[in-house]
Design an enzyme around this catalytic site. Sequence first.
Site, short mmCIF file in Angstrom:
data_model
loop_
_atom_site.label_atom_id
_atom_site.label_comp_id
_atom_site.label_asym_id
_atom_site.label_seq_id
_atom_site.Cartn_x
_atom_site.Cartn_y
_atom_site.Cartn_z
N THR A 181 81.89 -32.98 -81.07
CA THR A 181 81.67 -31.72 -81.78
C THR A 181 80.78 -31.94 -83.01
OG1 THR A 181 83.65 -31.94 -83.20
CG2 THR A 181 83.93 -30.88 -81.04
N GLY A 182 80.14 -30.84 -83.43
CA GLY A 182 79.32 -30.91 -84.63
C GLY A 182 77.98 -31.58 -84.42
N SER A 188 74.72 -30.42 -84.48
CA SER A 188 73.85 -29.28 -84.79
C SER A 188 72.55 -29.65 -85.48
CB SER A 188 74.60 -28.28 -85.69
OG SER A 188 75.72 -27.73 -85.05
N ILE A 215 75.87 -36.62 -88.63
CA ILE A 215 76.65 -37.70 -88.00
C ILE A 215 76.90 -37.38 -86.53
CG2 ILE A 215 78.92 -38.83 -87.98
CD1 ILE A 215 78.90 -38.68 -91.03
N GLY A 216 77.15 -36.12 -86.20
CA GLY A 216 77.39 -35.76 -84.81
C GLY A 216 76.21 -36.10 -83.92
N SER A 273 87.33 -37.31 -94.83
CA SER A 273 86.48 -37.64 -95.97
C SER A 273 87.18 -38.72 -96.77
CB SER A 273 86.28 -36.39 -96.84
OG SER A 273 87.53 -36.00 -97.40
N TYR A 328 88.06 -28.21 -98.84
CA TYR A 328 87.57 -29.23 -97.91
C TYR A 328 88.45 -30.47 -97.96
CZ TYR A 328 84.25 -32.52 -95.77
OH TYR A 328 83.65 -33.46 -94.97
#
Length: 255
Positions: free
Chosen positions: A8-9, A11, A16-17, A150, A163
Amino acid sequence: MTRTALVTGVSRRRGIGFAIARRLLDDGHRVFAHSWSPYDATEPWGADAAGVEGVLAALGPHDGRLGHAAVDLADPSAPAALVGGAVAVHGPLDTLVVNHARSQDATLAGLDAAMLDAVWAVNVRASLLLVQAFAEQFSGTGGRVVLFTSGAHRGPMPGEIPYAATKATLAVITPTLADALADRDITVNCVNPGPTDTGWATPGLDDHVARHMPRGRWNTADEAAAVVALLLSPDAASITGQVVDAEGGFRRSSP
């Protein structure tokens, strides 16, 4: 072992994705990439200038081993649908890399309920529902789940409370998920990639990182992808329930 992974992620080419998807494809695995560019377009770093098509093209030759879906994980039904879409393209998954995240800066005084709910829905609810859907379709051996956190469990993030709260949740829930899936031969680990500039950093932060990182530079997305590749390898079969702090020696407490 050739893996079939949902990541996922994926984009932006600086993300990192993207680095994870490229590393897995380069290693010969099948990848189903998830993206949601409308979210990036609302943030200071913006959506990738090349568009999703450019991001996918930049992943290089893949001989049909790359699938993709653009899905808003704020929708409660999206995680199960995303897993189902990946299975429809590549067959059963044996790997899930939960890299996506919704960022949100706010101090304690600036919090509100809508903000907290929005970040929770994407960062925690969607992540847990993805793990659930992945586990429901998994029937093999050597399964892998990799979450991302994180540095909130290592030190305070007072300007990013929404976050930090959600990312810390993923770190804390990792041993519980690992225990829940251990009898299914699925490992669950969580990666803290440390300070990694994926396009969001300011010049002031550049100076801070140069002073607090032994190497004098940010960690890279490719370095985070290398940690994921390690956790997916046969050599990591006995590693589960762990938060891997791949911070490059980040010295938070230094002046």
